[in-house]
Motif scaffolding. Structure first.
Motif, mmCIF file in Angstrom:
data_model
loop_
_atom_site.group_PDB
_atom_site.id
_atom_site.type_symbol
_atom_site.label_atom_id
_atom_site.label_comp_id
_atom_site.label_asym_id
_atom_site.label_seq_id
_atom_site.Cartn_x
_atom_site.Cartn_y
_atom_site.Cartn_z
ATOM 1 N N SER A 161 58.796 63.170 61.112
ATOM 2 C CA SER A 161 59.624 62.825 59.956
ATOM 3 C C SER A 161 59.388 63.797 58.805
ATOM 4 O O SER A 161 60.343 64.260 58.161
ATOM 5 C CB SER A 161 59.334 61.393 59.508
ATOM 6 O OG SER A 161 59.643 60.471 60.542
ATOM 7 N N GLU A 162 58.125 64.111 58.542
ATOM 8 C CA GLU A 162 57.837 65.062 57.467
ATOM 9 C C GLU A 162 58.403 66.443 57.790
ATOM 10 O O GLU A 162 58.965 67.116 56.920
ATOM 11 C CB GLU A 162 56.333 65.131 57.235
ATOM 12 C CG GLU A 162 55.773 63.874 56.593
ATOM 13 C CD GLU A 162 54.268 63.920 56.407
ATOM 14 O OE1 GLU A 162 53.669 64.999 56.624
ATOM 15 O OE2 GLU A 162 53.684 62.882 56.042
ATOM 16 N N SER A 197 46.521 62.055 58.914
ATOM 17 C CA SER A 197 47.363 62.802 57.990
ATOM 18 C C SER A 197 46.563 63.217 56.761
ATOM 19 O O SER A 197 45.578 62.570 56.395
ATOM 20 C CB SER A 197 48.554 61.956 57.562
ATOM 21 O OG SER A 197 49.411 62.682 56.714
ATOM 22 N N GLU A 198 46.984 64.320 56.141
ATOM 23 C CA GLU A 198 46.351 64.762 54.902
ATOM 24 C C GLU A 198 46.848 63.902 53.737
ATOM 25 O O GLU A 198 47.942 63.361 53.755
ATOM 26 C CB GLU A 198 46.713 66.230 54.630
ATOM 27 C CG GLU A 198 46.284 67.192 55.738
ATOM 28 C CD GLU A 198 44.796 67.481 55.733
ATOM 29 O OE1 GLU A 198 44.098 66.982 54.833
ATOM 30 O OE2 GLU A 198 44.329 68.200 56.639
ATOM 31 N N TYR A 199 46.020 63.797 52.706
ATOM 32 C CA TYR A 199 46.398 63.060 51.510
ATOM 33 C C TYR A 199 47.256 63.942 50.601
ATOM 34 O O TYR A 199 47.388 65.144 50.811
ATOM 35 C CB TYR A 199 45.148 62.590 50.759
ATOM 36 C CG TYR A 199 44.343 61.563 51.525
ATOM 37 C CD1 TYR A 199 44.797 60.251 51.642
ATOM 38 C CD2 TYR A 199 43.139 61.909 52.128
ATOM 39 C CE1 TYR A 199 44.060 59.303 52.356
ATOM 40 C CE2 TYR A 199 42.393 60.964 52.841
ATOM 41 C CZ TYR A 199 42.858 59.666 52.946
ATOM 42 O OH TYR A 199 42.145 58.734 53.655
ATOM 43 N N GLY A 200 47.829 63.319 49.578
ATOM 44 C CA GLY A 200 48.620 64.067 48.613
ATOM 45 C C GLY A 200 50.109 63.931 48.851
ATOM 46 O O GLY A 200 50.569 63.161 49.702
ATOM 47 N N THR A 201 50.888 64.676 48.085
ATOM 48 C CA THR A 201 52.342 64.688 48.227
ATOM 49 C C THR A 201 52.709 65.180 49.627
ATOM 50 O O THR A 201 52.173 66.167 50.110
ATOM 51 C CB THR A 201 52.959 65.614 47.167
ATOM 52 O OG1 THR A 201 52.559 65.164 45.875
ATOM 53 C CG2 THR A 201 54.464 65.620 47.259
ATOM 54 N N ASP A 202 53.641 64.493 50.282
ATOM 55 C CA ASP A 202 53.956 64.823 51.673
ATOM 56 C C ASP A 202 54.545 66.221 51.819
ATOM 57 O O ASP A 202 54.157 66.973 52.712
ATOM 58 C CB ASP A 202 54.927 63.787 52.253
ATOM 59 C CG ASP A 202 54.261 62.443 52.497
ATOM 60 O OD1 ASP A 202 53.049 62.427 52.775
ATOM 61 O OD2 ASP A 202 54.948 61.412 52.401
ATOM 62 N N ILE A 203 55.510 66.556 50.978
ATOM 63 C CA ILE A 203 56.188 67.858 51.072
ATOM 64 C C ILE A 203 56.401 68.380 49.654
ATOM 65 O O ILE A 203 56.769 67.619 48.759
ATOM 66 C CB ILE A 203 57.568 67.735 51.754
ATOM 67 C CG1 ILE A 203 57.453 67.121 53.143
ATOM 68 C CG2 ILE A 203 58.264 69.097 51.838
ATOM 69 C CD1 ILE A 203 58.789 66.672 53.724
ATOM 70 N N ALA A 213 58.963 67.356 44.646
ATOM 71 C CA ALA A 213 57.890 66.634 45.322
ATOM 72 C C ALA A 213 58.526 65.528 46.161
ATOM 73 O O ALA A 213 59.250 64.678 45.627
ATOM 74 C CB ALA A 213 56.913 66.053 44.307
ATOM 75 N N ILE A 214 58.255 65.532 47.460
ATOM 76 C CA ILE A 214 58.963 64.648 48.395
ATOM 77 C C ILE A 214 57.966 63.721 49.087
ATOM 78 O O ILE A 214 57.003 64.180 49.707
ATOM 79 C CB ILE A 214 59.721 65.484 49.453
ATOM 80 C CG1 ILE A 214 60.660 66.479 48.762
ATOM 81 C CG2 ILE A 214 60.491 64.575 50.412
ATOM 82 C CD1 ILE A 214 61.141 67.602 49.658
ATOM 83 N N GLU A 215 58.219 62.432 48.965
ATOM 84 C CA GLU A 215 57.400 61.423 49.633
ATOM 85 C C GLU A 215 58.196 60.836 50.787
ATOM 86 O O GLU A 215 59.318 60.352 50.602
ATOM 87 C CB GLU A 215 57.009 60.316 48.654
ATOM 88 C CG GLU A 215 56.152 59.218 49.256
ATOM 89 C CD GLU A 215 54.773 59.701 49.689
ATOM 90 O OE1 GLU A 215 54.210 59.111 50.638
ATOM 91 O OE2 GLU A 215 54.273 60.670 49.085
ATOM 92 N N VAL A 216 57.643 60.899 52.004
ATOM 93 C CA VAL A 216 58.358 60.502 53.215
ATOM 94 C C VAL A 216 57.817 59.178 53.743
ATOM 95 O O VAL A 216 56.606 58.991 53.870
ATOM 96 C CB VAL A 216 58.227 61.579 54.310
ATOM 97 C CG1 VAL A 216 58.966 61.151 55.581
ATOM 98 C CG2 VAL A 216 58.755 62.920 53.809
#
Length: 269
Positions: free
Chosen positions: A92-93, A122-128, A148-151
């Motif tokens: 999805s990301e 998964s890594e932490y932080g903003t997804d994309i 900044a994209i959150e999935v």
């Protein structure tokens, strides 16, 4: 990265609205089972985890074939704890990263999945993060843009409202964590030998000296086959309480979890 063939399946659906007629950015993954395109998609995903020039050496050092090494150390497996979740999150990301790069013409650094500590973690932080420079030569300009994209993904469900709400809710946290993500991405890209991309990211760490525009995206995906009458049922746009710099993207398609497993089973080379 090269544009993968499956991107042609991501089709814009104009006119889709919430119950209160507020619009959203909607796309449908309109696909057919095509072995060549699925193989190409799988290779595209595998290269996010490990590049071609490292793969054979990594496998040889572990005394494994390339396929054995990928299955054991790199690619989330269906039968492992958290394996299906990792597959769902990663595909999805990567899909939204491809949408923003190859359809919306942003630059999107690809380093989040590379060499992570555990293949199902998964890594932490903003997804994309995605960005766009305004001036030729990438000289800093006030009209440069950072996104900044959150999935959020529900590939085993045809529900849309909940996953959209969750994506928007988490997107509102990105204002606090995007600076940490930029710093992490810059350092990781430099470690990967992508010095030009690291310099691009560094520009967006200089907002005080060189202001730019920032926007936030709640990106949601689920297995809704079709949207009846172009209305997302069970959710009003006003209830999302979007900020002026925030928007919603939604991707849907039939049986996306099954499709995900078909793609990941091909991530063996």
């Amino acid at each position: 990265m090269d544009r993968p063939q499956y991107v042609n399946w991501i089709v814009r659906e104009a006119g889709v609205v919430f119950e209160d007629q507020q619009p959203l950015n909607c796309y449908r993954l309109s696909y057919v089972i095509d072995d060549a395109i699925l193989d190409d998609w799988a290779l595209h995903i595998r290269r996010h985890y490990v590049p071609d020039d490292e793969l054979e050496e990594d496998a040889a050092l572990n005394k494994l074939t390339v396929e054995e090494y990928l299955r054991q150390y790199v690619i989330p497996q269906k039968g492992e704890p958290f394996g299906p979740t990792a597959r769902s999150n990663d595909i999805s990301e990567i899909l939204f990263a491809d949408l923003f790069e190859f359809i919306l013409n942003y630059e999107v650094p690809r380093c989040k999945q590379h060499n992570r500590s555990g293949k199902n973690e998964s890594e932490y932080g903003t997804d994309i993060i995605a960005y766009r420079f305004f001036a030729e030569g990438k000289a800093p300009h006030k009209n440069d843009e950072l996104v900044a994209i959150e999935v959020k993904a529900l590939l085993s469900s045809n529900e849309a409202g909940k996953v959209i709400k969750d994506a928007v809710t988490d997107s509102k946290k990105d204002e606090d964590r995007v600076s940490h993500t930029l710093n992490y991405y810059r350092k990781k890209l430099r470690f990967m030998g992508k010095s030009t991309e690291a310099e691009d990211v560094a520009r967006f760490q200089q907002k005080t000296e060189y202001p730019y525009r920032t926007s936030y995206v709640g990106a949601a995906i689920s297995s809704l086959p079709a949207i009846e009458k172009k209305v997302i049922v069970g959710i009003k746009g006003a209830d999302l309480e979007l900020k002026t710099d925030q928007s919603v993207f939604y991707v849907h398609g039939a049986d996306l979890m099954s499709l995900t497993h078909q793609v990941f089973e091909r991530c063996i080379k």
